[in-house]
Design an enzyme around this catalytic site. Structure first.
Site, mmCIF file in Angstrom:
data_model
loop_
_atom_site.group_PDB
_atom_site.id
_atom_site.type_symbol
_atom_site.label_atom_id
_atom_site.label_comp_id
_atom_site.label_asym_id
_atom_site.label_seq_id
_atom_site.Cartn_x
_atom_site.Cartn_y
_atom_site.Cartn_z
ATOM 1 N N HIS A 102 0.886 -1.163 0.000
ATOM 2 C CA HIS A 102 0.000 0.000 0.000
ATOM 3 C C HIS A 102 0.927 1.217 0.000
ATOM 4 C CE1 HIS A 102 -2.304 -3.063 2.283
ATOM 5 N NE2 HIS A 102 -3.367 -2.559 1.715
ATOM 6 N N ASP A 105 2.208 1.951 3.390
ATOM 7 C CA ASP A 105 3.175 1.007 3.994
ATOM 8 C C ASP A 105 4.598 1.468 3.699
ATOM 9 O OD1 ASP A 105 0.942 -0.641 4.230
ATOM 10 O OD2 ASP A 105 1.513 -1.890 2.506
HETATM 11 C C1 XUL Z 1 -7.542 -6.940 4.065
HETATM 12 C C2 XUL Z 1 -6.672 -7.327 2.934
HETATM 13 C C3 XUL Z 1 -5.810 -6.235 2.411
HETATM 14 C C4 XUL Z 1 -5.635 -6.268 0.934
HETATM 15 C C5 XUL Z 1 -4.873 -5.098 0.397
HETATM 16 O O1 XUL Z 1 -8.360 -7.955 4.520
HETATM 17 O O2 XUL Z 1 -6.645 -8.457 2.541
HETATM 18 O O3 XUL Z 1 -4.581 -6.352 3.041
HETATM 19 O O4 XUL Z 1 -4.997 -7.430 0.524
HETATM 20 O O5 XUL Z 1 -5.439 -3.891 0.745
#
Ligand code: XUL
Ligand code: CO
Length: 441
Positions: A102, A105
């Protein structure tokens, strides 16, 4: 700091075969071994999740962190860069070729959007530098549109246009960073894209707006040279009570309605499948038969718990059936196996991170070996082939070709009489036993 200082207890993990007693070895994952015409690393396309691996510190609803992930610095920007260096060290030691992230992150947030973007650029620059000496690739990037309070009512489905615009700006920047790091895929997980109560929600407008959001992102991504696909990651609930991308079938309907099927695929997460009341294989098969299989967030849940525990996958029965579906889908074209998983709060050492990845990678490597054995053995394929053989000739062939009419079927049934004699046993227990034969011989 040099590249090998962050995980001092973790050596370069080598394949030592199934009899190895060395915990820091692979028993089934042999990256360069050719299996089914390709190397294991080419088939499995393992990926590290930046959020769990480099950021999550064991914090839960009832207690603070148990793992120290400062990686040698508490200065926010130096910390962010050290996380990148540490991630590359870990990927190198584990022979992991991809990572997912993300935006938030990678870099800390700034006072405003412009400063967030600057910080992100600075860390991305550092990662791009690391990529020059190590071929670690981006599997997908995504924007975190769920953590900040501004997204409390959603992002692409926010009732507030200003929030929608802010989210769009974040996605635009994250697509640019994904491209800068060589990524070809971009992901949307709609954690807060849903509702808590219909008493305050205009569902129709929210869904239309979400489609507009995805369409804008798709168009911008293509303009930026993104050659892969956009993923949607279905999840039925948590954090929102009702999430719009509930499961694969729901996402497929949405993509079709809004004309997005060409560019979008699903990223299926094992634990999200079970939260939706499905098996992991059900979700994979639904994606495959609808032509939208894309990628996998590899983890496992705890069926006694009703939330997303994101455990490292170690259940070989599950990984085998998963890899069987992946093989049936023709393998990964765009996606891979991203470990959206974290070591338990009580597994709090840095060594545990490596041991967790080894466990997950070996479970999938063994699953792949077993899935190939199942296909080679052929017992399941033969059974299914035989079970549907009545559609190969006669009235069955006319049904499949679309020639049969309902009047013709009525005439056929009237002439034929009772059809119970056409029905055979499903032999479920026999087939489950055959599966065990292949798994445990
Ligand atoms: C949340 C999830 C996230 C996504 C990316 O349940 O799986 O980490 O993979 O936003
Ligand atoms: Co996920």
């Amino acid at each position: 700091m040099s590249k090998t200082d962050f995980f001092p207890g973790v050596p370069k993990i080598k394949y030592e075969g199934p009899d190895s007693k060395n915990p820091f070895s692979f028993r089934y994952y042999n990256p360069e071994e050719k299996i089914g015409g390709k190397t294991m690393r080419e088939i499995l396309r393992f990926s590290l999740s930046w959020w769990h691996t480099m950021c999550a510190d064991g914090t839960d609803m009832f207690g603070r962190g148990t793992v120290t992930k400062t990686f040698g610095s508490t200065d926010p920007m130096e910390h962010a860069k050290n996380k990148a260096r540490a991630a590359f060290e870990l990927m190198d030691k584990l022979s992991i070729d991809y990572f997912c992230f993300h935006d938030r992150d990678l870099a800390p947030e700034g006072r405003d959007l412009a400063e967030c973007n600057e910080k992100l650029d600075e860390v991305a620059e550092e990662i791009a530098k690391l990529q020059k000496s190590q071929p670690a690739k981006v599997l997908w990037g995504t924007a975190n549109l769920f953590n900040h309070p501004r997204y409390m009512h959603g992002a692409g489905t926010s009732p507030y246009a200003d929030v929608y615009a802010f989210a769009a700006a974040q996605v635009k920047k994250c697509i640019e960073v994904t491209r800068k790091l060589g990524g070809d895929n971009y992901l949307f997980w709609g954690g807060r894209e849903g509702y808590e109560t219909l008493l305050n929600t205009d569902m129709g407008l929210e869904l239309d707006n979400m489609a507009r959001f995805l369409t804008m992102a798709r168009d911008y991504g293509r303009k930026q040279g993104l050659k892969g696909v956009f993923f949607i990651e279905p999840k039925p609930k948590e954090p929102t009570k009702h999430q719009y991308d509930f499961d694969t079938a729901t996402v497929f309907g949405f993509l079709q309605k809004y004309g997005l099927v060409e560019d979008f695929r699903v990223n299926i997460e094992a634990n999200h499948a079970t939260l939706a009341g499905h098996t992991f294989q059900h979700e994979l098969a639904t994606a495959r038969v609808n032509g939208i299989f894309g990628s996998i967030d590899a983890n496992q849940g705890d069926l006694l718990l009703g939330w997303d525990t994101d455990q490292f996958p170690t259940n070989v029965y599950e990984t085998t059936l998963c890899m069987l579906e992946v093989l049936k889908a023709g393998g990964f074209r765009y996606g891979g196996l991203n470990f959206d998983a974290k070591a338990r709060r009580g597994s709090f050492t840095l060594d545990d991170i490596a041991l967790s990845y080894i466990a997950g990678m070996d479970a999938f490597a063994l699953g792949l070996r077993k899935a190939l054995e199942i296909r080679e053995d052929g017992v399941l394929d033969r059974f299914v082939e035989e079970r549907y053989s009545s559609y190969k000739q006669g009235i069955g062939a006319r049904i499949v070709s679309g020639e049969a009419t309902i009047e013709e079927l009525e005439q056929y049934a009237l002439n034929r009489g009772e059809v119970l004699d056409a029905v055979s046993s499903g032999r479920q227990e026999y087939l489950e036993n055959e599966l065990n034969r292949i798994l445990f011989h």
